[in-house]
Design a protein around this motif. Structure first.
Motif, PDB file in Angstrom:
ATOM      1  N   SER A 111     -25.244   0.698 -16.013  1.00 46.57           N
ATOM      2  CA  SER A 111     -24.550   1.382 -17.099  1.00 46.57           C
ATOM      3  C   SER A 111     -23.351   2.144 -16.552  1.00 46.57           C
ATOM      4  O   SER A 111     -23.108   2.176 -15.337  1.00 46.57           O
ATOM      5  CB  SER A 111     -25.495   2.370 -17.793  1.00 46.57           C
ATOM      6  OG  SER A 111     -25.739   3.494 -16.938  1.00 46.57           O
ATOM      7  N   ASP A 112     -22.602   2.803 -17.414  1.00 45.84           N
ATOM      8  CA  ASP A 112     -21.664   3.822 -16.973  1.00 45.84           C
ATOM      9  C   ASP A 112     -22.482   4.999 -16.437  1.00 45.84           C
ATOM     10  O   ASP A 112     -23.693   5.081 -16.693  1.00 45.84           O
ATOM     11  CB  ASP A 112     -20.791   4.290 -18.151  1.00 45.84           C
ATOM     12  CG  ASP A 112     -19.721   3.262 -18.521  1.00 45.84           C
ATOM     13  OD1 ASP A 112     -19.506   2.311 -17.736  1.00 45.84           O
ATOM     14  OD2 ASP A 112     -19.106   3.405 -19.600  1.00 45.84           O
ATOM     15  N   VAL A 114     -24.630   8.190 -15.855  1.00 48.22           N
ATOM     16  CA  VAL A 114     -25.440   9.055 -16.719  1.00 48.22           C
ATOM     17  C   VAL A 114     -25.514  10.473 -16.167  1.00 48.22           C
ATOM     18  O   VAL A 114     -26.039  11.378 -16.831  1.00 48.22           O
ATOM     19  CB  VAL A 114     -26.865   8.482 -16.894  1.00 48.22           C
ATOM     20  CG1 VAL A 114     -26.819   7.116 -17.566  1.00 48.22           C
ATOM     21  CG2 VAL A 114     -27.601   8.391 -15.553  1.00 48.22           C
ATOM     22  N   TYR A 208     -26.415   6.298 -12.033  1.00 47.72           N
ATOM     23  CA  TYR A 208     -26.418   5.284 -13.085  1.00 47.72           C
ATOM     24  C   TYR A 208     -27.823   4.946 -13.572  1.00 47.72           C
ATOM     25  O   TYR A 208     -28.822   5.219 -12.914  1.00 47.72           O
ATOM     26  CB  TYR A 208     -25.757   3.999 -12.572  1.00 47.72           C
ATOM     27  CG  TYR A 208     -24.338   4.185 -12.114  1.00 47.72           C
ATOM     28  CD1 TYR A 208     -23.274   3.899 -12.953  1.00 47.72           C
ATOM     29  CD2 TYR A 208     -24.059   4.652 -10.824  1.00 47.72           C
ATOM     30  CE1 TYR A 208     -21.960   4.070 -12.533  1.00 47.72           C
ATOM     31  CE2 TYR A 208     -22.747   4.830 -10.395  1.00 47.72           C
ATOM     32  CZ  TYR A 208     -21.708   4.545 -11.246  1.00 47.72           C
ATOM     33  OH  TYR A 208     -20.417   4.725 -10.829  1.00 47.72           O
ATOM     34  N   LEU A 223     -26.349  -2.314 -24.023  1.00 45.69           N
ATOM     35  CA  LEU A 223     -25.624  -1.622 -22.960  1.00 45.69           C
ATOM     36  C   LEU A 223     -24.269  -1.118 -23.451  1.00 45.69           C
ATOM     37  O   LEU A 223     -23.873   0.014 -23.125  1.00 45.69           O
ATOM     38  CB  LEU A 223     -25.448  -2.539 -21.754  1.00 45.69           C
ATOM     39  CG  LEU A 223     -24.896  -1.881 -20.479  1.00 45.69           C
ATOM     40  CD1 LEU A 223     -25.752  -0.687 -20.074  1.00 45.69           C
ATOM     41  CD2 LEU A 223     -24.827  -2.892 -19.339  1.00 45.69           C
ATOM     42  N   ASN A 227     -23.328   2.835 -23.496  1.00 48.60           N
ATOM     43  CA  ASN A 227     -22.169   3.375 -22.784  1.00 48.60           C
ATOM     44  C   ASN A 227     -21.233   4.138 -23.710  1.00 48.60           C
ATOM     45  O   ASN A 227     -20.667   5.164 -23.324  1.00 48.60           O
ATOM     46  CB  ASN A 227     -21.408   2.256 -22.087  1.00 48.60           C
ATOM     47  CG  ASN A 227     -22.133   1.731 -20.859  1.00 48.60           C
ATOM     48  OD1 ASN A 227     -22.976   2.406 -20.276  1.00 48.60           O
ATOM     49  ND2 ASN A 227     -21.812   0.507 -20.471  1.00 48.60           N
ATOM     50  N   ARG A 228     -21.062   3.642 -24.926  1.00 43.73           N
ATOM     51  CA  ARG A 228     -20.126   4.293 -25.858  1.00 43.73           C
ATOM     52  C   ARG A 228     -20.587   5.684 -26.274  1.00 43.73           C
ATOM     53  O   ARG A 228     -19.764   6.526 -26.646  1.00 43.73           O
ATOM     54  CB  ARG A 228     -19.926   3.410 -27.097  1.00 43.73           C
ATOM     55  CG  ARG A 228     -19.055   2.187 -26.858  1.00 43.73           C
ATOM     56  CD  ARG A 228     -18.663   1.523 -28.171  1.00 43.73           C
ATOM     57  NE  ARG A 228     -19.816   0.953 -28.863  1.00 43.73           N
ATOM     58  CZ  ARG A 228     -20.277  -0.274 -28.655  1.00 43.73           C
ATOM     59  NH1 ARG A 228     -19.700  -1.058 -27.758  1.00 43.73           N
ATOM     60  NH2 ARG A 228     -21.312  -0.732 -29.341  1.00 43.73           N
ATOM     61  N   LEU A 230     -22.383   7.802 -24.281  1.00 44.77           N
ATOM     62  CA  LEU A 230     -22.670   8.667 -23.136  1.00 44.77           C
ATOM     63  C   LEU A 230     -21.816   9.930 -23.103  1.00 44.77           C
ATOM     64  O   LEU A 230     -22.305  11.018 -22.778  1.00 44.77           O
ATOM     65  CB  LEU A 230     -22.501   7.896 -21.826  1.00 44.77           C
ATOM     66  CG  LEU A 230     -23.710   7.087 -21.360  1.00 44.77           C
ATOM     67  CD1 LEU A 230     -23.354   6.256 -20.137  1.00 44.77           C
ATOM     68  CD2 LEU A 230     -24.895   8.004 -21.050  1.00 44.77           C
ATOM     69  N   THR A 231     -20.520   9.792 -23.420  1.00 41.45           N
ATOM     70  CA  THR A 231     -19.632  10.955 -23.344  1.00 41.45           C
ATOM     71  C   THR A 231     -20.127  12.077 -24.231  1.00 41.45           C
ATOM     72  O   THR A 231     -20.176  13.245 -23.813  1.00 41.45           O
ATOM     73  CB  THR A 231     -18.196  10.558 -23.735  1.00 41.45           C
ATOM     74  OG1 THR A 231     -17.724   9.564 -22.827  1.00 41.45           O
ATOM     75  CG2 THR A 231     -17.275  11.755 -23.677  1.00 41.45           C
ATOM     76  N   TYR A 377     -15.140  10.764 -17.555  1.00 42.44           N
ATOM     77  CA  TYR A 377     -15.247   9.476 -16.861  1.00 42.44           C
ATOM     78  C   TYR A 377     -14.228   8.516 -17.429  1.00 42.44           C
ATOM     79  O   TYR A 377     -14.197   8.251 -18.634  1.00 42.44           O
ATOM     80  CB  TYR A 377     -16.654   8.911 -17.007  1.00 42.44           C
ATOM     81  CG  TYR A 377     -16.856   7.610 -16.253  1.00 42.44           C
ATOM     82  CD1 TYR A 377     -16.901   7.602 -14.862  1.00 42.44           C
ATOM     83  CD2 TYR A 377     -17.010   6.407 -16.930  1.00 42.44           C
ATOM     84  CE1 TYR A 377     -17.080   6.421 -14.161  1.00 42.44           C
ATOM     85  CE2 TYR A 377     -17.208   5.220 -16.234  1.00 42.44           C
ATOM     86  CZ  TYR A 377     -17.241   5.238 -14.850  1.00 42.44           C
ATOM     87  OH  TYR A 377     -17.425   4.067 -14.160  1.00 42.44           O
ATOM     88  N   THR A 379     -13.338   4.957 -17.786  1.00 40.82           N
ATOM     89  CA  THR A 379     -14.001   3.656 -17.670  1.00 40.82           C
ATOM     90  C   THR A 379     -13.109   2.619 -17.005  1.00 40.82           C
ATOM     91  O   THR A 379     -13.565   1.838 -16.158  1.00 40.82           O
ATOM     92  CB  THR A 379     -14.423   3.150 -19.063  1.00 40.82           C
ATOM     93  OG1 THR A 379     -15.253   4.139 -19.683  1.00 40.82           O
ATOM     94  CG2 THR A 379     -15.200   1.850 -18.965  1.00 40.82           C
TER      95      THR A 379
END
Length: 420
Positions: A111-112, A114, A208, A223, A227-228, A230-231, A377, A379
């Protein structure tokens, strides 16, 4: 005579079946995950055992992002070797929070980040760090893997961070590599407030979630959705400490002075495009965002071709890794020059513009101000960065003519400061 009751019974059974099916459909599927204990990031909750409640910042982040992607989570604590073994044999859906692993990259999808840890060498008696010191580390940890991959000689591996602190106190090791917050928590709980403990910044360590290939194959949309979100789920966790902010300010002062010594920023602003109305700005910005980063808008092509933009790009290239982007913004909040393509044209709604044009922010030099963004982060660059902005003062009045914005790779920035 039994036809009506029989029909009523069948209808009731049908409604019950439909209700049960709807409830089952509404119930989120469960993501089965393993992690290791590392307070305050992930740890067994109060009154729980190792197979039930796992709490902490990173555990909460993963659960939040999974939930936003439509999944519940069941997180358990396990030793790293056991977790990797379980992931290899598809006994679990995923494992976090770990450094990039060439071994896991062959069997799972990453993943991006965490979590973002801050690793330091902690040394007694203000002794400067060197590779000749006796290094202690937690066995099986991300830190141990990193030390081995980078050619450090490990003197002693132990089973827990608390043991490392005890060995430091008894001078059995010279230095310990661990996350800053883990060490601070240990010092508080173990009443170890020795002011002579010296710190040497090593790296920001993005950690991650690895998902098994079976899971990602069966759930191809997960996934991307994870990821979208997470921020938002990490909001408030990625912050510079007071000392780190002080270092970034000092470094930024030097960089802004260097940039101003080689370029005429006011002239760059005057040479850049300027729109006649706010409506034009919004129209261009919408088109810009719709195309970037997959296609370069026509106006972006024009701005990138300007001498000022080419000079900013050359200056960025002279600081590889440290400077991630440079932009000059006019007083309307629109781009006058850029070192590379940006995601939007109008910067006027963002704190990096508003804070310094309004005069707030951390003091940089008399008559100026700096604004340091939260860590985020990137990407596309696969790195964490901050942006630092300062106003471009006018030589004819109090109103600033615009803003200079510099993006800094946060790990390179702190490492650069250590070398000064």
């Amino acid at each position: 005579m039994d036809a009506v009751p029989s029909m009523t019974l069948r209808l009731a059974l049908g409604l019950t079946t439909a209700l049960v099916y709807s409830v089952c459909q509404a119930q989120a599927p469960t993501l089965k995950l393993l992690t290791f204990e590392s307070p305050p990031y992930q740890m067994v909750g109060p009154g729980a055992d190792d197979s039930s409640l796992v709490v902490g910042e990173t555990a909460n982040t993963v659960a939040c992002a999974a939930n936003r992607a439509g999944w519940a989570t069941r997180i358990r604590i396990a030793p790293q070797n056991r977790a990797i073994h379980s992931l290899e044999r598809k006994m679990i859906d995923g494992y976090f929070a770990i450094d990039p692993s060439s071994e896991l990259d062959t069997i799972a999808k990453r993943s991006d980040p965490v979590a973002l840890e801050k690793w330091y060498f902690f040394t007694r008696d203000n002794r400067p760090f060197s590779r000749e010191l006796r290094i202690g580390v937690v066995s099986g940890s991300n830190e141990e893997a990193w030390l081995e991959a980078n050619g450090y000689r490990i003197f002693l591996s132990v089973s827990s961070p608390a043991q490392l602190l005890a060995l430091l106190k008894r001078a059995r090791i010279d230095t310990a590599l661990m996350d800053e917050r883990v060490m601070n928590r240990l010092r508080q709980t173990n009443d170890f407030n020795d002011p002579q403990l010296n710190t040497h910044f090593v790296r920001y360590a993005p950690l991650y979630l690895y998902l098994s290939e079976t899971f990602t194959s069966d759930n191809p949309e997960f996934l991307g959705a994870f990821n979208r979100t997470l921020t938002k789920c990490m909001a408030g966790q990625l912050a510079l400490s007071d000392e780190e902010e002080r270092r970034i300010i000092k470094l930024s002062e030097r960089l802004f002075a260097e940039l101003n010594s080689i370029l005429d920023i006011r002239q760059i602003i005057e040479a850049g495009p300027r729109q006649e109305s706010f409506t034009d700005v919004m129209t261009i910005d919408s088109q810009w965002q719709a195309l970037s980063p997959f296609q370069t808008p026509d106006l972006a092509e024009e701005i990138l071709a300007l001498p000022g933009s080419r000079a900013l790009h050359a200056w960025q290239q002279s600081h590889p890794g440290l400077i991630t982007e440079v932009m000059v913004v006019n007083d309307m909040g629109t781009l006058a020059a850029i070192s590379q393509l940006t995601s939007d044209y109008w910067q006027g709604d963002e704190p990096k513009f508003q804070k310094v044009m309004g005069g707030s922010g951390a003091s940089a030099t008399p008559g100026q101000s700096l604004f340091i963004s939260p860590i985020r982060y990137d990407t596309s660059a696969a790195r964490f960065q901050v942006t630092v902005s300062t106003a471009v003062p006018s030589d004819i009045g109090e109103t600033a003519e615009g803003v200079i914005v510099i993006g800094l790779g946060i790990e390179d920035a702190l490492s650069e400061y250590e070398r000064q």
